[in-house]
Design a protein around this motif. Structure first.
Motif, PDB file in Angstrom:
ATOM      1  N   PHE A 112       0.711  -1.224   0.111  1.00 20.65           N
ATOM      2  CA  PHE A 112       0.030  -0.247   0.094  1.00 20.65           C
ATOM      3  C   PHE A 112       0.831   1.210   0.009  1.00 20.65           C
ATOM      4  O   PHE A 112       0.741   2.121  -0.774  1.00 20.65           O
ATOM      5  N   ALA A 113       1.902   1.341   0.900  1.00 20.94           N
ATOM      6  CA  ALA A 113       2.855   2.680   1.037  1.00 20.94           C
ATOM      7  C   ALA A 113       3.586   2.595  -0.213  1.00 20.94           C
ATOM      8  O   ALA A 113       3.501   3.705  -0.764  1.00 20.94           O
ATOM      9  N   ARG A 114       4.073   1.399  -1.064  1.00 23.45           N
ATOM     10  CA  ARG A 114       4.587   1.681  -2.296  1.00 23.45           C
ATOM     11  C   ARG A 114       3.608   2.229  -3.477  1.00 23.45           C
ATOM     12  O   ARG A 114       3.821   3.073  -4.150  1.00 23.45           O
ATOM     13  N   ALA A 115       2.379   1.589  -3.391  1.00 22.17           N
ATOM     14  CA  ALA A 115       1.248   2.188  -4.219  1.00 22.17           C
ATOM     15  C   ALA A 115       1.219   3.625  -4.043  1.00 22.17           C
ATOM     16  O   ALA A 115       1.015   4.448  -5.127  1.00 22.17           O
ATOM     17  N   LEU A 116       1.055   4.056  -2.809  1.00 21.52           N
ATOM     18  CA  LEU A 116       0.769   5.528  -2.636  1.00 21.52           C
ATOM     19  C   LEU A 116       1.844   6.458  -2.917  1.00 21.52           C
ATOM     20  O   LEU A 116       1.692   7.333  -3.537  1.00 21.52           O
ATOM     21  N   ALA A 117       2.939   5.976  -2.769  1.00 22.30           N
ATOM     22  CA  ALA A 117       4.481   6.741  -3.060  1.00 22.30           C
ATOM     23  C   ALA A 117       4.410   6.909  -4.589  1.00 22.30           C
ATOM     24  O   ALA A 117       4.784   8.023  -5.290  1.00 22.30           O
ATOM     25  N   TRP A 118       4.210   5.865  -5.441  1.00 21.78           N
ATOM     26  CA  TRP A 118       3.918   5.729  -7.097  1.00 21.78           C
ATOM     27  C   TRP A 118       2.517   6.692  -7.220  1.00 21.78           C
ATOM     28  O   TRP A 118       2.912   7.537  -8.097  1.00 21.78           O
ATOM     29  N   PHE A 119       1.798   6.680  -6.639  1.00 15.32           N
ATOM     30  CA  PHE A 119       0.523   7.693  -6.820  1.00 15.32           C
ATOM     31  C   PHE A 119       1.167   9.236  -6.860  1.00 15.32           C
ATOM     32  O   PHE A 119       0.722   9.991  -7.336  1.00 15.32           O
ATOM     33  N   LEU A 120       1.816   9.617  -5.746  1.00 19.48           N
ATOM     34  CA  LEU A 120       2.065  10.849  -5.610  1.00 19.48           C
ATOM     35  C   LEU A 120       3.111  11.284  -6.610  1.00 19.48           C
ATOM     36  O   LEU A 120       3.315  12.427  -6.478  1.00 19.48           O
ATOM     37  N   MET A 121       3.807  10.365  -7.301  1.00 17.14           N
ATOM     38  CA  MET A 121       4.599  10.776  -8.326  1.00 17.14           C
ATOM     39  C   MET A 121       4.001  11.082  -9.678  1.00 17.14           C
ATOM     40  O   MET A 121       4.680  11.629 -10.448  1.00 17.14           O
ATOM     41  N   GLN A 122       2.616  11.029  -9.812  1.00 17.29           N
ATOM     42  CA  GLN A 122       2.006  11.466 -10.665  1.00 17.29           C
ATOM     43  C   GLN A 122       1.705  12.893 -10.517  1.00 17.29           C
ATOM     44  O   GLN A 122       1.341  13.475  -9.636  1.00 17.29           O
ATOM     45  N   SER A 123       1.328  13.370 -11.929  1.00 20.45           N
ATOM     46  CA  SER A 123       1.014  14.833 -11.869  1.00 20.45           C
ATOM     47  C   SER A 123      -0.598  15.158 -11.560  1.00 20.45           C
ATOM     48  O   SER A 123      -1.227  14.300 -12.179  1.00 20.45           O
ATOM     49  N   PRO A 124      -0.953  15.993 -10.601  1.00 21.84           N
ATOM     50  CA  PRO A 124      -2.180  16.356 -10.543  1.00 21.84           C
ATOM     51  C   PRO A 124      -2.969  16.916 -11.572  1.00 21.84           C
ATOM     52  O   PRO A 124      -4.313  17.101 -11.319  1.00 21.84           O
ATOM     53  N   LEU A 152      -1.702  -3.163  -7.414  1.00 22.26           N
ATOM     54  CA  LEU A 152      -2.511  -2.553  -8.385  1.00 22.26           C
ATOM     55  C   LEU A 152      -2.639  -3.092  -9.566  1.00 22.26           C
ATOM     56  O   LEU A 152      -2.013  -2.798 -10.724  1.00 22.26           O
ATOM     57  N   THR A 153      -3.236  -4.487  -9.701  1.00 23.62           N
ATOM     58  CA  THR A 153      -3.047  -5.460 -10.772  1.00 23.62           C
ATOM     59  C   THR A 153      -4.514  -5.507 -11.475  1.00 23.62           C
ATOM     60  O   THR A 153      -4.409  -6.088 -12.745  1.00 23.62           O
TER      61      THR A 153
END
Length: 291
Positions: A112-124, A152-153
């Motif tokens: 979950f933490a890795r998915a969230l960190a990846w998500f925060l690397m995306q542009s708003p 996230l599969t």
């Protein structure tokens, strides 16, 4: 098992389960708890209510909120005290497991933490639609093995992730159909913890303190791990904040909650507010306003 993979378990359902058990200090059998939480009169139009209960209970156990003692289920000691607001206590207990500030036992929730960190690397600036499978996007942006997709599969797991992401304050939903990487609520909640007794700090030490309380912000242990795997085009320049953190700081300033300053000759970071709107910031201060 990650909360992402327990698609039926939402934060509100987990909190409800804890609330019911908390009112019954002696605990309840699983059968009795299921009857209390899933009365037939409320579930006539719900498909497979037993699975919803089972997955929600599993998530509550995975998160360390509920334990089994003998033949009864009860709230784990230390999660909620008599003086605690239950919603706040449950939130803090969940946050401590999903986003543990130090590398410690994660109860199987590290994806979950890795998915969230990846998500925060995306542009708003690019909202991410709900009910879409972003599995391939991870592989396009990160040099990780094909089987590593942080749970996230499929699109159902993306939907599941979005509930927990919003609950913790790291994303916002637009028109009920897309989510943007906007950690404004999380940042506002965590800044006093990062500042300690101060109301103002230079941005570089502040980011260091923030990384210690949340591993998914810049320089946090999870964020560093993912940014080290970023492919060209997905990499962040060291002197720039990500767009998600930049827009969160800017939004909090616009709401009157923060003051962002750029002092001459002071070390600074660049807010990435778009190609034509970079901004230098050296100090961050709390304001009294609440928006």
């Amino acid at each position: 098992m990650s909360v992402i993979s327990r698609m039926e378990a939402t934060p509100s359902r987990v909190r409800m389960l804890v609330s019911v058990l908390n009112e019954r200090g002696a605990g309840e059998t699983e059968e009795r708890l299921r009857a209390l939480c899933s009365p037939e009169t409320l579930l006539r139009n719900v498909q497979n209510p037993t699975e919803i209960f089972r997955q929600t209970l599993g998530a509550a156990k995975d998160l360390g909120l509920i334990e089994t003692v003998g033949d009864k289920l009860s709230v784990r000691p230390g999660v909620v005290s008599r003086r605690d607001d239950l919603a706040d206590a449950v939130f803090l207990a969940i946050e401590a497991v999903l986003l543990a500030p130090e590398a410690e036992q994660d109860r199987g929730q590290s994806d979950f933490a890795r998915a969230l960190a990846w998500f925060l690397m995306q542009s708003p600036k690019r909202p991410m639609l709900l009910s879409v499978n972003y599995k391939d996007s991870i592989g396009q942006q990160l040099t990780v093995p094909d089987e590593v997709r942080f749970d996230l599969t499929n699109r159902d797991r993306w939907n599941s992730f979005h509930y927990w992401c919003r609950y913790l304050g790291y994303g916002e939903v637009i028109a009920g159909r897309a989510m943007v990487a906007d950690p404004s609520r999380a940042l506002w909640r965590l800044l006093p913890r990062a500042l300690g007794d101060e109301r103002e700090a230079a941005i570089l030490p502040l980011l260091g303190s923030l990384a210690k309380v949340s591993p998914v912000f810049e320089n946090g242990r999870i964020r560093r791990e993912l940014e080290a795997d970023a492919k060209p085009g997905a990499q962040r320049e060291p002197q720039r904040l990500s767009q998600s953190t930049s827009f969160a700081l800017f939004r909090l300033e616009q709401d009157g909650r923060l003051a962002l300053d750029a002092r001459a000759d002071a070390p600074a970071m660049i807010l990435d507010l778009g190609r034509d709107a970079p901004r230098r910031v050296s100090h961050v201060a709390l304001r009294d306003a609440r928006a």
